[in-house]
Write a protein that holds these residues in place. Sequence first.
Motif, mmCIF file in Angstrom:
data_model
loop_
_atom_site.group_PDB
_atom_site.id
_atom_site.type_symbol
_atom_site.label_atom_id
_atom_site.label_comp_id
_atom_site.label_asym_id
_atom_site.label_seq_id
_atom_site.Cartn_x
_atom_site.Cartn_y
_atom_site.Cartn_z
ATOM 1 N N ASN A 24 0.821 -1.209 0.000
ATOM 2 C CA ASN A 24 0.000 0.000 0.000
ATOM 3 C C ASN A 24 0.857 1.261 0.000
ATOM 4 O O ASN A 24 1.824 1.367 0.752
ATOM 5 C CB ASN A 24 -0.920 0.029 1.225
ATOM 6 N N ASP A 25 0.463 2.234 -0.848
ATOM 7 C CA ASP A 25 1.174 3.512 -0.859
ATOM 8 C C ASP A 25 0.639 4.454 0.193
ATOM 9 O O ASP A 25 1.281 5.441 0.534
ATOM 10 C CB ASP A 25 1.062 4.170 -2.245
ATOM 11 N N TYR A 26 -0.545 4.171 0.712
ATOM 12 C CA TYR A 26 -1.112 4.954 1.810
ATOM 13 C C TYR A 26 -1.351 3.997 2.958
ATOM 14 O O TYR A 26 -2.085 3.023 2.818
ATOM 15 C CB TYR A 26 -2.420 5.628 1.373
ATOM 16 N N ALA A 27 -0.705 4.268 4.103
ATOM 17 C CA ALA A 27 -0.759 3.317 5.200
ATOM 18 C C ALA A 27 -1.785 3.686 6.251
ATOM 19 O O ALA A 27 -1.809 3.110 7.315
ATOM 20 C CB ALA A 27 0.614 3.209 5.848
ATOM 21 N N GLY A 28 -2.600 4.660 5.950
ATOM 22 C CA GLY A 28 -3.530 5.111 6.965
ATOM 23 C C GLY A 28 -2.899 6.219 7.778
ATOM 24 O O GLY A 28 -1.783 6.655 7.531
ATOM 25 N N ALA A 29 -3.610 6.688 8.769
ATOM 26 C CA ALA A 29 -3.097 7.777 9.587
ATOM 27 C C ALA A 29 -3.738 7.718 10.959
ATOM 28 O O ALA A 29 -4.742 7.061 11.155
ATOM 29 C CB ALA A 29 -3.390 9.122 8.920
ATOM 30 N N ASN A 30 -3.113 8.407 11.899
ATOM 31 C CA ASN A 30 -3.662 8.504 13.238
ATOM 32 C C ASN A 30 -3.916 9.970 13.525
ATOM 33 O O ASN A 30 -2.981 10.759 13.607
ATOM 34 C CB ASN A 30 -2.688 7.913 14.252
ATOM 35 N N VAL A 31 -5.179 10.332 13.631
ATOM 36 C CA VAL A 31 -5.610 11.692 13.912
ATOM 37 C C VAL A 31 -5.143 12.634 12.820
ATOM 38 O O VAL A 31 -5.789 12.777 11.806
ATOM 39 C CB VAL A 31 -5.139 12.147 15.300
ATOM 40 N N LYS A 52 6.777 -1.665 2.749
ATOM 41 C CA LYS A 52 7.492 -0.526 2.213
ATOM 42 C C LYS A 52 7.942 0.414 3.330
ATOM 43 O O LYS A 52 7.419 0.399 4.437
ATOM 44 C CB LYS A 52 6.589 0.263 1.260
ATOM 45 N N LYS A 53 8.887 1.289 2.983
ATOM 46 C CA LYS A 53 9.266 2.357 3.889
ATOM 47 C C LYS A 53 8.230 3.462 3.793
ATOM 48 O O LYS A 53 7.820 3.844 2.703
ATOM 49 C CB LYS A 53 10.648 2.895 3.515
ATOM 50 N N TYR A 54 7.807 3.980 4.945
ATOM 51 C CA TYR A 54 6.777 5.005 4.964
ATOM 52 C C TYR A 54 7.310 6.314 5.534
ATOM 53 O O TYR A 54 8.271 6.334 6.315
ATOM 54 C CB TYR A 54 5.570 4.540 5.778
ATOM 55 N N TRP A 55 6.617 7.388 5.140
ATOM 56 C CA TRP A 55 6.973 8.723 5.587
ATOM 57 C C TRP A 55 5.729 9.420 6.127
ATOM 58 O O TRP A 55 4.622 9.210 5.649
ATOM 59 C CB TRP A 55 7.556 9.542 4.426
ATOM 60 N N ARG A 56 5.949 10.260 7.139
ATOM 61 C CA ARG A 56 4.879 11.067 7.701
ATOM 62 C C ARG A 56 4.947 12.459 7.093
ATOM 63 O O ARG A 56 6.000 13.101 7.099
ATOM 64 C CB ARG A 56 5.013 11.151 9.218
ATOM 65 N N LEU A 57 3.837 12.929 6.551
ATOM 66 C CA LEU A 57 3.782 14.246 5.941
ATOM 67 C C LEU A 57 3.319 15.270 6.978
ATOM 68 O O LEU A 57 2.307 15.065 7.654
ATOM 69 C CB LEU A 57 2.811 14.250 4.760
ATOM 70 N N THR A 58 4.056 16.356 7.103
ATOM 71 C CA THR A 58 3.686 17.423 8.025
ATOM 72 C C THR A 58 3.894 18.765 7.334
ATOM 73 O O THR A 58 4.397 18.835 6.205
ATOM 74 C CB THR A 58 4.522 17.388 9.322
ATOM 75 N N SER A 59 3.528 19.832 8.027
ATOM 76 C CA SER A 59 3.698 21.177 7.484
ATOM 77 C C SER A 59 3.732 22.179 8.631
ATOM 78 O O SER A 59 3.075 21.990 9.662
ATOM 79 C CB SER A 59 2.549 21.524 6.532
ATOM 80 N N LEU A 61 0.395 9.144 6.552
ATOM 81 C CA LEU A 61 1.529 8.265 6.286
ATOM 82 C C LEU A 61 1.465 7.751 4.859
ATOM 83 O O LEU A 61 0.448 7.198 4.439
ATOM 84 C CB LEU A 61 1.529 7.080 7.254
ATOM 85 N N VAL A 62 2.572 7.910 4.103
ATOM 86 C CA VAL A 62 2.606 7.491 2.706
ATOM 87 C C VAL A 62 3.924 6.795 2.407
ATOM 88 O O VAL A 62 4.903 6.925 3.149
ATOM 89 C CB VAL A 62 2.430 8.699 1.752
ATOM 90 N N SER A 63 3.960 6.077 1.293
ATOM 91 C CA SER A 63 5.166 5.359 0.886
ATOM 92 C C SER A 63 6.098 6.270 0.093
ATOM 93 O O SER A 63 5.760 7.406 -0.255
ATOM 94 C CB SER A 63 4.790 4.160 0.022
ATOM 95 N N GLU A 64 7.286 5.737 -0.237
ATOM 96 C CA GLU A 64 8.250 6.505 -1.032
ATOM 97 C C GLU A 64 7.722 6.781 -2.432
ATOM 98 O O GLU A 64 8.120 7.769 -3.064
ATOM 99 C CB GLU A 64 9.585 5.773 -1.098
#
Length: 276
Positions: free
Chosen positions: A124-131, A168-175, A135-138
């Motif tokens: 999965n390229d989108y792993a879900g999220a908490n609140v 896969k390795k996942y990344w957290r997107l923030t801003s 979380l997304v893949s490379e």
Amino acid sequence: MKTEARLSVFDTGDISPDAYNHISETFPQYIRYSTLDFELPFEHPDLQRALRMLEEAGATPVGSLYPRSGEKFRLYITRTYEDADLDAARFLIPRHLYDVTFKVDMQGKPVMLVDAAFWRKPGNDYAGANVNNILVSETVTEKIHDLGMLGIEMHPVIVKGGPRLGVKKYWRLTSDIVMPPLSPSMIMLDENGEPYNGDPARECYLRDSRSLPGAMIADAEFHYRKEDVEGMDFDLAYTQEKLFSRSVPYPVVSQKFYQMAKSLNLAIAWKPVRLD
């Protein structure tokens, strides 16, 4: 957009017996056991007539999920969006940002649970999220780089046992970009349906209808004033307000981000942001 409503009126003193009997005699087809229960499109004539009768009886919708004592009833509203609704929005907000795949470890670092990650399928390229954490893949982060998206920071997420399962390795997107205050057209209520007073110990819920201030509106639409967002250029930002039971800012994305997510078939449900 389709708007559905569920109106529940109980015969346990939530409204006067005379008012309840009058409405139940008018709409016997909606009686279920000892409850008047309407599940209809919001514009349906029967629902609108029942609401007018309740208003005439002096009853108001309760703000919390279940009616308490007094002249109250429950009105729960849900919305379903078409692609055209989402394609026309300048900004959008993800819906249902709760998922068991994510937690924070003792050092405050994001950790994805291996069993949950495997349950979400290793590819999965989108792993879900908490609140409020997306979380997304490379695959997705590479696309973000290619498109030159603005205001997005990426932080690696630890996947417990991930390599062993081929996750896969996942990344957290923030801003760091913060939205202006929500429009005054919105209503903030605590978990008891009372006006929210800013106390961080209380839950804060949004209502986007001043005509029905106590209605439970599932996934209330976020409203901003046009003049407040004029000139803002970003692809990911966060609300200024800390919202709902977790009291955290919520992510807001651009149409460009939404189109990228759609092109990659990311399993994210969306709702449009309204500009007043």
